[in-house]
Design an enzyme around this catalytic site. Sequence first.
Site, mmCIF file in Angstrom:
data_model
loop_
_atom_site.group_PDB
_atom_site.id
_atom_site.type_symbol
_atom_site.label_atom_id
_atom_site.label_comp_id
_atom_site.label_asym_id
_atom_site.label_seq_id
_atom_site.Cartn_x
_atom_site.Cartn_y
_atom_site.Cartn_z
ATOM 1 N N GLY A 1 13.514 -9.490 82.080
ATOM 2 C CA GLY A 1 14.667 -9.251 81.185
ATOM 3 C C GLY A 1 15.705 -10.517 81.059
ATOM 4 O O GLY A 1 16.584 -10.477 80.365
ATOM 5 N N CYS A 2 15.286 -11.572 81.920
ATOM 6 C CA CYS A 2 15.936 -12.610 81.791
ATOM 7 C C CYS A 2 15.527 -13.780 81.046
ATOM 8 O O CYS A 2 14.226 -13.864 81.121
ATOM 9 C CB CYS A 2 16.227 -13.361 83.265
ATOM 10 S SG CYS A 2 17.485 -12.153 84.115
ATOM 11 N N GLN A 3 16.216 -14.530 80.083
ATOM 12 C CA GLN A 3 15.412 -15.685 79.416
ATOM 13 C C GLN A 3 15.076 -16.463 80.259
ATOM 14 O O GLN A 3 13.715 -17.197 80.326
ATOM 15 C CB GLN A 3 16.537 -16.023 78.328
ATOM 16 C CG GLN A 3 15.719 -17.028 77.210
ATOM 17 C CD GLN A 3 16.785 -17.506 76.119
ATOM 18 O OE1 GLN A 3 17.911 -16.968 76.190
ATOM 19 N NE2 GLN A 3 16.216 -18.042 75.290
ATOM 20 N N SER A 4 15.899 -16.910 81.246
ATOM 21 C CA SER A 4 15.478 -18.149 82.466
ATOM 22 C C SER A 4 14.804 -17.102 83.484
ATOM 23 O O SER A 4 14.857 -16.029 83.573
ATOM 24 C CB SER A 4 17.016 -18.693 82.919
ATOM 25 O OG SER A 4 17.734 -18.987 81.960
#
Length: 142
Positions: free
Chosen positions: A50-53
């Site tokens: 769920g993290c873009q990074s």
Amino acid sequence: MSIEVKAQEMVAKFSNINDWELKYEKLIELGKAWPGIPEELKTEDLKVKGCQSQVWIKAELKDGKVYFIGDSDAIIVRGLVALVLSVYSGQTPSDIMKYDASFLKDIGLDSGLSPSRTNGLYSMIKQIKYYATAFAYLLSKQ
């Protein structure tokens, strides 16, 4: 130190900063000071979904308390990792599960971050609570 006290100390670090440019600088400062995790722990199973990074969080249960280490490949997100893990690390699974992370709103992170960073931040909190839930279950079986 209780989770509430640690959270309020973090809020205090940001309390006089109203400009988002300066808040980002503070997050970058936190990220640079954060020890991170060794490269060999940056594995798929420790990656926060769920993290873009890319974000990795590892938890360990020691003497009834949960200790976290973590890292990110993005400097601002690394600051967010440092911020949340420094608040939650060293707490009991029960305290982690009960705490609602309202300090993030007190800092202003709910309104000043991009939607993708906000989503990633709350994915980190979800992962932290998942670890706490698993450790609480393990402790209940001992």
